[in-house]
Design a protein around this motif. Structure first.
Motif, mmCIF file in Angstrom:
data_model
loop_
_atom_site.group_PDB
_atom_site.id
_atom_site.type_symbol
_atom_site.label_atom_id
_atom_site.label_comp_id
_atom_site.label_asym_id
_atom_site.label_seq_id
_atom_site.Cartn_x
_atom_site.Cartn_y
_atom_site.Cartn_z
ATOM 1 N N ARG A 197 0.867 -1.179 0.000
ATOM 2 C CA ARG A 197 0.000 0.000 0.000
ATOM 3 C C ARG A 197 0.896 1.219 0.000
ATOM 4 N NH1 ARG A 197 -5.145 1.111 3.752
ATOM 5 N NH2 ARG A 197 -5.830 2.887 2.544
ATOM 6 N N GLY A 198 0.724 2.040 -1.004
ATOM 7 C CA GLY A 198 1.552 3.233 -1.107
ATOM 8 C C GLY A 198 1.185 4.263 -0.057
ATOM 9 N N PRO A 199 2.023 5.261 0.104
ATOM 10 C CA PRO A 199 1.702 6.319 1.073
ATOM 11 C C PRO A 199 0.471 7.097 0.631
ATOM 12 C CG PRO A 199 3.642 6.891 -0.213
ATOM 13 C CD PRO A 199 3.259 5.482 -0.597
ATOM 14 N N ALA A 200 -0.280 7.517 1.602
ATOM 15 C CA ALA A 200 -1.479 8.309 1.307
ATOM 16 C C ALA A 200 -1.084 9.784 1.183
ATOM 17 C CB ALA A 200 -2.510 8.124 2.409
ATOM 18 N N PHE A 201 -1.583 10.415 0.143
ATOM 19 C CA PHE A 201 -1.351 11.840 -0.054
ATOM 20 C C PHE A 201 -2.693 12.540 -0.068
ATOM 21 C CE2 PHE A 201 2.285 9.815 -2.123
ATOM 22 C CZ PHE A 201 3.337 10.493 -1.518
ATOM 23 N N ALA A 202 -2.740 13.701 0.511
ATOM 24 C CA ALA A 202 -3.969 14.495 0.490
ATOM 25 C C ALA A 202 -4.300 14.853 -0.953
ATOM 26 C CB ALA A 202 -3.792 15.752 1.341
ATOM 27 N N HIS A 203 -5.583 14.914 -1.257
ATOM 28 C CA HIS A 203 -6.007 15.264 -2.617
ATOM 29 C C HIS A 203 -5.430 16.605 -3.051
ATOM 30 C CE1 HIS A 203 -8.633 11.916 -3.417
ATOM 31 N NE2 HIS A 203 -9.171 12.057 -2.206
ATOM 32 N N GLU A 204 -5.320 17.544 -2.117
ATOM 33 C CA GLU A 204 -4.776 18.857 -2.452
ATOM 34 C C GLU A 204 -3.316 18.741 -2.893
ATOM 35 O OE1 GLU A 204 -6.196 18.178 0.603
ATOM 36 O OE2 GLU A 204 -8.172 19.033 0.172
ATOM 37 N N ALA A 205 -2.544 17.907 -2.218
ATOM 38 C CA ALA A 205 -1.138 17.715 -2.592
ATOM 39 C C ALA A 205 -1.036 17.077 -3.973
ATOM 40 C CB ALA A 205 -0.423 16.863 -1.548
ATOM 41 N N LEU A 206 -1.878 16.098 -4.250
ATOM 42 C CA LEU A 206 -1.890 15.465 -5.571
ATOM 43 C C LEU A 206 -2.286 16.464 -6.649
ATOM 44 C CD1 LEU A 206 -3.508 12.023 -4.676
ATOM 45 C CD2 LEU A 206 -1.128 12.459 -5.307
ATOM 46 N N ASP A 207 -3.296 17.287 -6.357
ATOM 47 C CA ASP A 207 -3.729 18.303 -7.323
ATOM 48 C C ASP A 207 -2.607 19.289 -7.626
ATOM 49 O OD1 ASP A 207 -6.237 17.131 -7.441
ATOM 50 O OD2 ASP A 207 -7.183 18.605 -6.091
ATOM 51 N N ARG A 208 -1.889 19.755 -6.577
ATOM 52 C CA ARG A 208 -0.778 20.695 -6.770
ATOM 53 C C ARG A 208 0.347 20.040 -7.573
ATOM 54 N NH1 ARG A 208 -1.933 21.840 -1.424
ATOM 55 N NH2 ARG A 208 -0.108 20.651 -0.716
ATOM 56 N N ALA A 209 0.658 18.793 -7.271
ATOM 57 C CA ALA A 209 1.717 18.090 -8.004
ATOM 58 C C ALA A 209 1.332 17.932 -9.470
ATOM 59 C CB ALA A 209 2.005 16.734 -7.372
ATOM 60 N N ALA A 210 0.092 17.543 -9.735
ATOM 61 C CA ALA A 210 -0.369 17.370 -11.116
ATOM 62 C C ALA A 210 -0.324 18.700 -11.864
ATOM 63 C CB ALA A 210 -1.788 16.790 -11.130
ATOM 64 N N GLU A 211 -0.772 19.759 -11.221
ATOM 65 C CA GLU A 211 -0.760 21.083 -11.850
ATOM 66 C C GLU A 211 0.668 21.516 -12.181
ATOM 67 O OE1 GLU A 211 -1.744 25.577 -10.414
ATOM 68 O OE2 GLU A 211 -3.261 24.053 -9.944
ATOM 69 N N SER A 212 1.587 21.307 -11.257
ATOM 70 C CA SER A 212 2.976 21.692 -11.472
ATOM 71 C C SER A 212 3.611 20.877 -12.593
ATOM 72 C CB SER A 212 3.748 21.488 -10.156
ATOM 73 O OG SER A 212 5.092 21.852 -10.322
ATOM 74 N N ILE A 213 3.361 19.581 -12.628
ATOM 75 C CA ILE A 213 3.923 18.740 -13.680
ATOM 76 C C ILE A 213 3.341 19.105 -15.035
ATOM 77 C CG2 ILE A 213 4.084 16.372 -14.558
ATOM 78 C CD1 ILE A 213 4.222 15.485 -11.541
ATOM 79 N N ARG A 214 2.036 19.309 -15.107
ATOM 80 C CA ARG A 214 1.412 19.727 -16.386
ATOM 81 C C ARG A 214 1.989 21.050 -16.862
ATOM 82 N NH1 ARG A 214 -3.408 17.253 -14.288
ATOM 83 N NH2 ARG A 214 -4.023 19.194 -13.275
ATOM 84 N N ALA A 215 2.177 22.006 -15.949
ATOM 85 C CA ALA A 215 2.725 23.309 -16.334
ATOM 86 C C ALA A 215 4.166 23.148 -16.861
ATOM 87 C CB ALA A 215 2.691 24.267 -15.147
ATOM 88 N N THR A 216 4.931 22.278 -16.237
ATOM 89 C CA THR A 216 6.302 22.055 -16.663
ATOM 90 C C THR A 216 6.355 21.390 -18.030
ATOM 91 O OG1 THR A 216 7.009 21.898 -14.360
ATOM 92 C CG2 THR A 216 8.505 21.005 -16.023
ATOM 93 N N LEU A 217 5.414 20.450 -18.258
ATOM 94 C CA LEU A 217 5.355 19.784 -19.556
ATOM 95 C C LEU A 217 4.942 20.725 -20.682
ATOM 96 C CD1 LEU A 217 3.740 16.387 -18.536
ATOM 97 C CD2 LEU A 217 6.022 16.714 -19.483
ATOM 98 N N GLY A 218 4.241 21.783 -20.312
ATOM 99 C CA GLY A 218 3.849 22.771 -21.321
ATOM 100 C C GLY A 218 2.536 22.429 -21.884
#
Length: 144
Positions: A123-144
């Motif tokens: 079972r992987g570590p649990a991350f808050a939905h907000e942290a996942l949302d911020r990570a996804a937003e940052s990665i998408r922005a970096t990808l362009g």
């Protein structure tokens, strides 16, 4: 050639023609060989001949021959050894358990009940939905 702590890069030495363990496949761009301490029968390392420290330093131009060699080795391992499964692994940086600072891809045939066991935590570590949302937003922005 790249330098490793305590001496010359062993993969550069092998790519340059110094004796290595079993060499299975080679082209002008890549080399595939058995590691000194294989995890399973048929465990193969595929590496660029040119010194590239890790995946982050790999150019798109160098990625093509490396990826083609990984696929070729994976298919050969499957046909020759008939494993139950296969792991393809590369590590970037010491935190990811990279011990030789020359990019290499592990092609690891797997069998039910082999000594490696599970690679991923049950079972992987649990991350808050907000942290996942911020990570996804940052990665998408970096990808362009």
């Amino acid at each position: 050639m790249g330098a490793e702590t305590g001496g010359e890069c062993p993969f550069c030495a092998a790519a340059g023609g110094q004796p290595a363990t079993q060499v299975l496949y080679e082209t002008p761009d890549v080399l595939a060989l058995f590691p000194l301490g294989p995890a399973t029968l048929g465990h193969t390392l595929v590496l660029p001949r040119r010194h590239v420290p890790d995946l982050w330093a790999l150019s798109a131009t160098d990625a093509r021959p490396l990826t083609e060699a990984v696929l070729r080795v994976a298919h050969a391992v499957r046909e020759a050894l008939h494993p139950d499964g296969l792991n393809v692994i590369t590590s970037a940086g010491r935190a990811a358990s990279q011990t030789v600072m020359h990019l290499h891809v592990h092609v690891v045939p797997r069998w039910e009940g082999d000594a490696i066991g599970d690679l991923w935590p049950r079972r992987g570590p649990a991350f808050a939905h907000e942290a996942l949302d911020r990570a996804a937003e940052s990665i998408r922005a970096t990808l362009g």
